[in-house]
Design an enzyme around this catalytic site. Sequence first.
Site, PDB file in Angstrom:
ATOM      1  N   ASP A 487      -1.533   0.067   1.778  1.00 35.84           N
ATOM      2  CA  ASP A 487      -1.922  -1.065   0.929  1.00 35.84           C
ATOM      3  C   ASP A 487      -3.424  -1.165   0.720  1.00 35.84           C
ATOM      4  O   ASP A 487      -3.887  -1.952  -0.095  1.00 35.84           O
ATOM      5  CB  ASP A 487      -1.479  -2.376   1.595  1.00 35.84           C
ATOM      6  CG  ASP A 487      -0.033  -2.707   1.287  1.00 35.84           C
ATOM      7  OD1 ASP A 487       0.519  -2.143   0.340  1.00 35.84           O
ATOM      8  OD2 ASP A 487       0.529  -3.538   2.021  1.00 35.84           O
TER       9      ASP A 487
HETATM   10  C1  GLC Z   1       1.351  -3.326   6.440  1.00 30.74           C
HETATM   11  C2  GLC Z   1       2.319  -3.628   5.335  1.00 30.74           C
HETATM   12  C3  GLC Z   1       2.972  -2.385   4.804  1.00 30.74           C
HETATM   13  C4  GLC Z   1       1.935  -1.352   4.513  1.00 30.74           C
HETATM   14  C5  GLC Z   1       1.077  -1.075   5.733  1.00 30.74           C
HETATM   15  C6  GLC Z   1      -0.020  -0.085   5.466  1.00 30.74           C
HETATM   16  O1  GLC Z   1       2.076  -2.984   7.585  1.00 30.74           O
HETATM   17  O2  GLC Z   1       3.323  -4.512   5.749  1.00 30.74           O
HETATM   18  O3  GLC Z   1       3.691  -2.669   3.639  1.00 30.74           O
HETATM   19  O4  GLC Z   1       2.607  -0.200   4.106  1.00 30.74           O
HETATM   20  O5  GLC Z   1       0.491  -2.277   6.137  1.00 30.74           O
HETATM   21  O6  GLC Z   1      -1.016  -0.594   4.655  1.00 30.74           O
HETATM   22  C1  GLC Z   2      -4.129  -5.896   4.476  1.00 27.25           C
HETATM   23  C2  GLC Z   2      -3.731  -5.072   5.667  1.00 27.25           C
HETATM   24  C3  GLC Z   2      -2.520  -4.216   5.392  1.00 27.25           C
HETATM   25  C4  GLC Z   2      -1.445  -5.030   4.739  1.00 27.25           C
HETATM   26  C5  GLC Z   2      -1.995  -5.743   3.509  1.00 27.25           C
HETATM   27  C6  GLC Z   2      -0.967  -6.575   2.781  1.00 27.25           C
HETATM   28  O1  GLC Z   2      -4.607  -5.092   3.494  1.00 27.25           O
HETATM   29  O2  GLC Z   2      -4.793  -4.247   6.102  1.00 27.25           O
HETATM   30  O3  GLC Z   2      -2.079  -3.640   6.598  1.00 27.25           O
HETATM   31  O4  GLC Z   2      -0.393  -4.197   4.387  1.00 27.25           O
HETATM   32  O5  GLC Z   2      -3.050  -6.584   3.903  1.00 27.25           O
HETATM   33  O6  GLC Z   2      -0.652  -7.720   3.491  1.00 27.25           O
END
Ligand code: GLC
Ligand code: GLC
Length: 813
Positions: A487
Site C-alpha cells: 500500500d
Molecule cells: C497492511 C494492509 C494490507 C497491505 C499491507 C502492505 O497490512 O492491511 O492490505 O497489503 O499493509 O502494505
Molecule cells: C499505511 C501502512 C500500510 C497499510 C496502509 C493502509 O500505509 O503503512 O501497512 O496497509 O496504511 O491502511
Amino acid sequence: MEQQKRYGHFDDQHREYVITDPQTPWPWINYLGNEDFFSLISNTAGGYSFYKDAKFRRITRYRYNNVPMDNGGRYFYIKDGDTVWNPGWKPCKTPLDFYECRHGMSYTRITGRKNGVEASVLFFVPLKKWCEVQKLTLTNNSSDTKQLKLFSFEEWCLWNAATDMENFQRNFSTGEVEIEGSTIYHKTEYRERRNHYAFYHVNTEIQGFDTDRETFVGLYNEFADPQAVMEGKPRNSHAHGWSPIASHYIEVTLQPGESKDFVFLLGYIENEQDEKFEAPQVINKKKAHALIAELDTTEKVDKAFAELCEYWDALLNIYKVHTGNDKIDRMVNIWNQYQCMVTFNFSRSASFFESGVGRGMGFRDSNQDLVGFVHQIPPRARQRIIDIASTQFPDGGCYHQYQPLTKRGNNDIGGGFNDDPCWLIFGTVAYIKETGDFSILDEMVPFDNQPGSEVTLFEHLKISMDHVIKNLGPHMLPLIGRADWNDCLNLNCFSWDPNESFQTTENVSEGTKAESLMIAGLFVVTGKDYVALCKKIGKADEAARMQQAVDEMIEAVKKHGWDGEWYLRAYDFYGRKIGSNECEEAKIFIESQGWCTMAEIGAEDGMVAKSLDSCKKYLECEHGMVLNNPAFTKYIYEYGEISSYPEGYKENAGIFCHNNPWVIIGECIAGRGNDAWSHYAKILPSYVEEKYQTLHKVEPYVNCQMVAGKDAARPGEGKNSWLTGTAAWMWLTVSQYILGVKPQYDGLQIDPCLPDTANDYTVVRQFREAEYTITVHPNGHQKGVKQIVLDGSAIDGTIIPYTPGNHTVEVTM
Ligand code: GLC
Ligand code: GLC
C-alpha cells in the site's frame, strides 16, 4: 545471546498462554467472541466490546494510546479493609501476592490473590449469544472471616466509536441509563433512531450502584482510585448526559475456606421498531431478561463454557500434526490456527494497534485471510467470498475496503489497487479445493451491491483476470494503479502536501508507466489456478485464452523484469526501474521475489534459484527478511509513503512478516527445505518466544505484522500484533508446503519440503467427509515423494484421491 526476562509460558495441554507477570512489555491481549459479539481483553482486563462493527456498534469505551498504556476495561475492585486491589493488578496496581492471566481459545482467565483472598475471573462470549460473561470466583483462603466490598466497572461508549471521541458538544448531553434490580441499562440515543441498547448485570442482589462516571470516580481521581471505591460507598448515581458508566456494589462475606461465584453479564439487545418501549421512556427489556435467564447461574455458565471449548476442539481437530517438536506442534495445532480465525473475524479493524474506527474489511486482506480458516468453517468462507465479490465493479476493479455492518464498499478509499482482483481467484480456488463445492461459481453476485446487476461468481473471476490484462503498461507488465499489495508504493501520487493521503491521491495517473512485478507474479500464480479451474469445469476455450495471457506475462517478466540477480520490483511513472542494482537505495524488494519464485518464472534459466539466493544475501537478518534493501534514507516523492518511514520500519525495510512466507513458499516449490525452514523458524512465534520476550515486546503467541528490521533502532522489536495476513500465510506455508498436505480438486496432494534433519511426523487431516492419518518418513530428504501407500496399497503420483471414510497414508521420501 543473553537470556531475556520471561513474562509467561505456553501451556499446550490447555491450549493457553500463561502470563505470570502483569507488567508485560506491552499489553498482551486476547479476543473473545466468534460471530457477532466481540471483545478485546488484555492481560490486565483492559479492552472493550462491540457488536459486529467496532466503529458503529462500540459497546464499551476505550481510549487508545493512553497514559498509562491500556487504561480502561472491565475492572473489579475489591476493598478488603483499607486495601483496594484488582485481580488483574490494574488499574489500582496494588502489589499482588499472586497474579496469573491465562489466554485460551476465545477465553481469558485472570487470577489475583491478596491478603488471603483469591479472585479469579473467567471472561468469554458464549457461542451464538450477544454478551460477554465474566464469572468471578472469590475465595477466602485465610483463617479469618472476610468482609469484602466488591465494585464492578464498565464505561459505556456512545455507540459510534469515532464520534464518541470527538463530538463532545453533543455527547455530554445525550447519555441515558435505566436501573432495574441488579441490571444497569445503557440506552443513549435509543429514544431516537437506535433500536439497540446494552446492559450490565450481575446474578445477585446488589447493595448499591453507580452510573455517572464523575460521581463514581471523582473529577480529580482516576480509574486507579475511584472515590466511591476508596471510600467504600457507592453513590447510587443516575447518569443523565455526561458519561454513563455501570458499576455494581456488592457486600460479600466469606468464611474461612468459603468460595462464592458471581456471574456478570455485559449484553447487547436489538428490538423491533414497534416494540422498543414497554412504557413511555422505558425500554422494552424482554429480550434482556431472556438472555439473563439463560446465564444466571454458575451451572448455566459452566455449560456454555464447555460448549465453547468443544467448539474449539472440533475446529482444531481438522488439521493436527505430531512432530515431537513442541514449538512446531503448538503453533500448527493451536496458535497459528487460532490467530487465523481471529484475523478472519476482525480483519484489520480492532486490535491494540488498529483503532476500530478506521478501516473496514480489506478486499485483498479478506481473500488472503480466508485461506487460514477455510478448512475450519467452509460455509463462512463461502459467504465471505460472495460478500467480497459483491463489492467488485463491472470492469473487474474493486472497492479496496468494505464495512462489515453494511457490506458496502467504502467510498472514502474507493478502488484502483490493481492487485485486488487477483485475490478473488486466490480465495475462491482455495475454497473450492477444500470443499469440492463448485456450485459457488454459479452463485449470482451483484456489482457494487446494486440489485439487478448480478452475474455468476465465475463471471466475476473472469473479469478479475481481464482487469489485469486490460491494464498493462509499456513493458506489457500490469499497471500498478494506486498501489499493489504494498500500500505504500504509491507510484502515481507525487505528493508534497502532508494533508494528502498517499493511498487516495492519484495526482499523476494520466499517462503513467508505473508497472508492478509483484502483480505480474501474482497474476501468473492465480492465472495458472484459473486455467486449471476452467479446465476442470469444461471451459477449454477460456482456459486456452488465459493460458496465453499467462505465457505472455511470463515472457514479459523474463524480458523486462529481471535484473540479473533478482526480479525487479516495479517501473515508476516515467518507466524507470525500481528495485534494481542500478538504484541508489532499495535495490532489491521482497514481494516480487516471493511472487515470481512462487510462479516459477524463469526457473529453467536459473532465475528462481538466483532470486532466492539474493533474498538470503541481501534481505535476511537475524529476525527475518526485510522488505527492501538498502532502506530508503530520504523521501522520494515519486515513490510515496514507502520512503516516508524511517529506516527499518513498516514498508521501508521493516520485516513485514506477511511477505516472508511468499519467499518461503518459493523455497519450498524449489525444493530447498533447509532454507525454507530457517526463514520460517525466524518468524515463528514459538521460537521468538523462547529467545526474545523483552525485545520482541508484543504477544509471543501470535505473529505481528511488522518486526523492526536491521536498520531500525531496535531490530527485532515487534509491532502491530494479531491482525495480519501473516497468520494465513504462515498457515498455508506450514500446512501445505512444509508439512506438505495440500487440498486439490480431486484429493489431498502430499508433497512436503523439509529440512534434512526432519524426523518422521504424522498429520491427521479431516478433508470433506474423510479423515486421513498421514505419516511421513523424510529419511533425510528435503523434497521429493518416492512412494505413497494408501490403506495398504501404493498409489501413483502424489495426490491421494478423495473418498469418504478413514484412511491411513504412509509417505516415503
Ligand atoms: C497492511 C494492509 C494490507 C497491505 C499491507 C502492505 O497490512 O492491511 O492490505 O497489503 O499493509 O502494505
Ligand atoms: C499505511 C501502512 C500500510 C497499510 C496502509 C493502509 O500505509 O503503512 O501497512 O496497509 O496504511 O491502511
